[in-house]
Design a protein around this motif. Sequence first.
Motif, PDB file in Angstrom:
ATOM      1  N   MET A  71       9.368  25.357  36.648  1.00  0.00           N
ATOM      2  CA  MET A  71       9.589  26.220  35.579  1.00  0.00           C
ATOM      3  C   MET A  71       8.635  26.618  34.895  1.00  0.00           C
ATOM      4  SD  MET A  71      11.437  23.670  32.613  1.00  0.00           S
ATOM      5  CE  MET A  71      12.350  25.123  31.916  1.00  0.00           C
ATOM      6  N   ALA A  72       8.677  28.166  34.497  1.00  0.00           N
ATOM      7  CA  ALA A  72       7.728  28.663  33.526  1.00  0.00           C
ATOM      8  C   ALA A  72       8.393  29.309  32.424  1.00  0.00           C
ATOM      9  CB  ALA A  72       6.663  29.414  34.493  1.00  0.00           C
ATOM     10  N   TYR A  73       7.433  29.286  31.493  1.00  0.00           N
ATOM     11  CA  TYR A  73       7.880  30.049  30.143  1.00  0.00           C
ATOM     12  C   TYR A  73       6.592  31.236  30.190  1.00  0.00           C
ATOM     13  CZ  TYR A  73       9.375  31.989  25.861  1.00  0.00           C
ATOM     14  OH  TYR A  73       9.900  32.888  24.637  1.00  0.00           O
ATOM     15  N   ALA A  74       6.775  32.431  30.751  1.00  0.00           N
ATOM     16  CA  ALA A  74       5.562  32.997  31.311  1.00  0.00           C
ATOM     17  C   ALA A  74       5.577  34.512  30.645  1.00  0.00           C
ATOM     18  CB  ALA A  74       5.624  33.184  32.685  1.00  0.00           C
ATOM     19  N   VAL A  75       4.161  34.938  30.671  1.00  0.00           N
ATOM     20  CA  VAL A  75       4.116  36.243  30.584  1.00  0.00           C
ATOM     21  C   VAL A  75       3.648  37.223  31.743  1.00  0.00           C
ATOM     22  CG1 VAL A  75       2.915  35.893  28.338  1.00  0.00           C
ATOM     23  CG2 VAL A  75       1.428  36.076  30.140  1.00  0.00           C
ATOM     24  N   ASP A  76       3.702  38.281  31.554  1.00  0.00           N
ATOM     25  CA  ASP A  76       3.576  39.228  32.604  1.00  0.00           C
ATOM     26  C   ASP A  76       1.931  39.401  32.957  1.00  0.00           C
ATOM     27  OD1 ASP A  76       3.163  41.203  34.668  1.00  0.00           O
ATOM     28  OD2 ASP A  76       4.769  42.343  33.909  1.00  0.00           O
ATOM     29  N   LEU A  77       1.273  38.751  33.665  1.00  0.00           N
ATOM     30  CA  LEU A  77      -0.199  38.670  33.715  1.00  0.00           C
ATOM     31  C   LEU A  77      -0.734  40.006  34.429  1.00  0.00           C
ATOM     32  CD1 LEU A  77      -2.380  36.913  33.105  1.00  0.00           C
ATOM     33  CD2 LEU A  77      -2.285  35.922  35.243  1.00  0.00           C
ATOM     34  N   PRO A  78       0.060  40.401  35.390  1.00  0.00           N
ATOM     35  CA  PRO A  78      -0.471  41.592  36.038  1.00  0.00           C
ATOM     36  C   PRO A  78      -0.501  42.841  34.862  1.00  0.00           C
ATOM     37  CG  PRO A  78       0.885  40.689  37.553  1.00  0.00           C
ATOM     38  CD  PRO A  78       1.013  39.873  36.402  1.00  0.00           C
ATOM     39  N   ASP A  79       0.300  42.813  34.031  1.00  0.00           N
ATOM     40  CA  ASP A  79       0.638  44.035  33.015  1.00  0.00           C
ATOM     41  C   ASP A  79      -0.688  43.908  32.070  1.00  0.00           C
ATOM     42  OD1 ASP A  79       1.968  45.941  31.541  1.00  0.00           O
ATOM     43  OD2 ASP A  79       1.973  44.302  29.924  1.00  0.00           O
ATOM     44  N   ALA A  80      -0.947  42.635  31.930  1.00  0.00           N
ATOM     45  CA  ALA A  80      -2.240  42.233  30.873  1.00  0.00           C
ATOM     46  C   ALA A  80      -3.350  42.824  31.453  1.00  0.00           C
ATOM     47  CB  ALA A  80      -2.332  40.691  30.615  1.00  0.00           C
ATOM     48  N   ARG A  95       6.773  40.238  25.315  1.00  0.00           N
ATOM     49  CA  ARG A  95       7.892  39.583  26.098  1.00  0.00           C
ATOM     50  C   ARG A  95       7.752  38.242  26.953  1.00  0.00           C
ATOM     51  NH1 ARG A  95      10.196  40.226  31.238  1.00  0.00           N
ATOM     52  NH2 ARG A  95      12.330  40.272  31.252  1.00  0.00           N
ATOM     53  N   PHE A  96       8.385  37.521  26.915  1.00  0.00           N
ATOM     54  CA  PHE A  96       8.214  36.283  27.762  1.00  0.00           C
ATOM     55  C   PHE A  96       9.641  36.185  28.639  1.00  0.00           C
ATOM     56  CE2 PHE A  96       5.290  35.860  24.374  1.00  0.00           C
ATOM     57  CZ  PHE A  96       4.330  35.235  24.777  1.00  0.00           C
ATOM     58  N   GLU A  97       9.410  35.598  29.807  1.00  0.00           N
ATOM     59  CA  GLU A  97      10.417  35.340  30.579  1.00  0.00           C
ATOM     60  C   GLU A  97      10.373  33.761  31.185  1.00  0.00           C
ATOM     61  OE1 GLU A  97      10.151  37.873  34.236  1.00  0.00           O
ATOM     62  OE2 GLU A  97       8.177  36.973  34.651  1.00  0.00           O
ATOM     63  N   LEU A  98      11.690  33.291  31.324  1.00  0.00           N
ATOM     64  CA  LEU A  98      11.857  31.925  31.746  1.00  0.00           C
ATOM     65  C   LEU A  98      12.442  32.026  32.989  1.00  0.00           C
ATOM     66  CD1 LEU A  98      12.168  29.120  31.231  1.00  0.00           C
ATOM     67  CD2 LEU A  98      14.569  29.383  30.447  1.00  0.00           C
ATOM     68  N   LEU A  99      11.585  31.204  33.832  1.00  0.00           N
ATOM     69  CA  LEU A  99      11.965  31.116  35.291  1.00  0.00           C
ATOM     70  C   LEU A  99      12.066  29.737  35.694  1.00  0.00           C
ATOM     71  CD1 LEU A  99       9.004  33.266  35.066  1.00  0.00           C
ATOM     72  CD2 LEU A  99      10.046  34.014  37.123  1.00  0.00           C
ATOM     73  N   ILE A 100      13.144  29.553  36.519  1.00  0.00           N
ATOM     74  CA  ILE A 100      13.226  28.289  37.133  1.00  0.00           C
ATOM     75  C   ILE A 100      13.433  28.096  38.482  1.00  0.00           C
ATOM     76  CG2 ILE A 100      14.927  26.373  36.899  1.00  0.00           C
ATOM     77  CD1 ILE A 100      15.754  27.384  34.068  1.00  0.00           C
ATOM     78  N   ASN A 101      12.812  27.583  39.135  1.00  0.00           N
ATOM     79  CA  ASN A 101      13.181  26.899  40.697  1.00  0.00           C
ATOM     80  C   ASN A 101      14.042  26.075  41.082  1.00  0.00           C
ATOM     81  OD1 ASN A 101      12.377  26.282  43.563  1.00  0.00           O
ATOM     82  ND2 ASN A 101      10.491  27.282  43.375  1.00  0.00           N
ATOM     83  N   LEU A 102      15.225  26.538  41.403  1.00  0.00           N
ATOM     84  CA  LEU A 102      16.230  25.502  41.577  1.00  0.00           C
ATOM     85  C   LEU A 102      16.066  24.450  42.723  1.00  0.00           C
ATOM     86  CD1 LEU A 102      19.869  27.163  40.930  1.00  0.00           C
ATOM     87  CD2 LEU A 102      18.720  25.277  39.719  1.00  0.00           C
ATOM     88  N   ARG A 133       4.291  32.957  36.147  1.00  0.00           N
ATOM     89  CA  ARG A 133       5.250  33.163  37.266  1.00  0.00           C
ATOM     90  C   ARG A 133       4.961  32.600  38.652  1.00  0.00           C
ATOM     91  NH1 ARG A 133       9.126  36.616  39.591  1.00  0.00           N
ATOM     92  NH2 ARG A 133       9.557  37.209  37.796  1.00  0.00           N
ATOM     93  N   GLU A 134       3.508  32.756  38.952  1.00  0.00           N
ATOM     94  CA  GLU A 134       2.862  32.571  40.112  1.00  0.00           C
ATOM     95  C   GLU A 134       2.839  30.866  40.384  1.00  0.00           C
ATOM     96  OE1 GLU A 134       1.037  36.190  39.096  1.00  0.00           O
ATOM     97  OE2 GLU A 134       1.517  34.392  38.091  1.00  0.00           O
TER      98      GLU A 134
END
Length: 337
Positions: free
Chosen positions: A271-280, A307-314, A262-263
Motif C-alpha cells: 500500500m501507499a499513501y502517496a503524492v503525485d510525483l510526476p506532477d511535482a 492531494r494524497f491518494e491511498l493505493l492498495i495492492n490486493l 504509487r510506483e
Amino acid sequence: MRRREFISMLTGVAAVWPLAARAQQAGTRPRLAWIHPSALLADLQENGSVRAYRAFLEQLRKLGRVEGANLIVERYSGGGRQDHYEELVRNVVQSRPDVVFTSGSEIARHLKAATTTIPIVAVLTDPVADGFITNLAHPGGNVTGAAVDAGIEIWSKRLALLKESLPSASRVGLLCSRAYWENPGKAGEALRAAAPKLGVSVSGCVQEGALQEAGYRRVFDAIQRDRLDGIVVHDQAENFTNRKIIVELARSAGLPAIYPYREYVELGGLMAYAVDLPDAFRHAADHVDKILRGVSPSELPFYQQTRFELLINLKTAKALNLNIPATLLGSSDEVIE
C-alpha cells in the motif's frame, strides 16, 4: 571519489560555461545541471523508465526547452554514496551551470551550502522543516521548487494506515537514513510520537554506507532478526531509486509495508499513501523555464501538493494472508487487483 570519476558520470558537454546572463547575451544555449543522489543516468531521460523524470523533460519540451536544440542538460548521479555527495556538488558548482535541478534533501543541502548565486530548483519533502527556506510563498534565496510533503504529520498518517491494515502489529520499523530517524522534526520523531496512541513500538531500520542493493539486503536481514511486523518506507530519493529491491525484499520477508509513492505499489508493494510525483516534477520544470527566462528563484513560490491518494495492492495483501478491512478498502483511491 576522484574528479575523473565524477566526469564519467556526466552526459553532455564538459566545458565550463559563463553564467546565465552572459550566456544569453552571447547567444549560447543555457546549461541545466541535473543532479540525482542515486538514480541511474539512463533513467534521467525522456525515454527512461521513471514517469516522474520523463514528466520533467516532457514539460520542458512543452515549454520550448528542447535538449540538444536550445538547452544543454548535464546529468550527474551520486550513486547513493552519501559520503561523496559534497564532492559531487562541489564539482558541479565549479562548472557554473545556469540552473541546477535536484531531488532529495541531502544533495540539496550540499548545493545550498556550496552556492548562493546559482539558482537551485529542487523537489523536496518539506523545505521549510528541512531549513531550506522559511516561507513557501516567498523562498527569498536561490532555492525554489516543489514540496511533496504536507508536513511531518503525514508520517503518523502512514503509520496509522499500516496499523489499520494489520491490527495485530506491535513492532514497526522506519526504513530510512540515520538523519531521518534521529534528527528533530523528521519522520522518526513523528512516528515515535504517534506510536503509543496506536499501540505499537517503532524502531529505525537505518541504512549505513552506500544506499545500494547490498546495504538494503543487510537492513532487511536485521528486520527479520528483530521480527518486526511491518515497515514504513521513507520517501527519500535513494529509496525511490531502489524501490524494486525494497519491494522484493519486503515480499520475500513476508513483511507488510506502506510506501510513499504509487510506483512501489505498481511493483507489488502492499500500500501507499502517496503524492503525485510526476506532477511535482512538471512544476519543477515550470520553475526551471521561468528562471531561464529571467525570473529570480527568490520570487518563485514553492509548489506544494495538497492531494494524497491511498493505493492498495490486493494481490499482495492476499499473498501476505492479510484481510484488508472493508473500511480501509472503501476509503482507498485505487485498489489494484
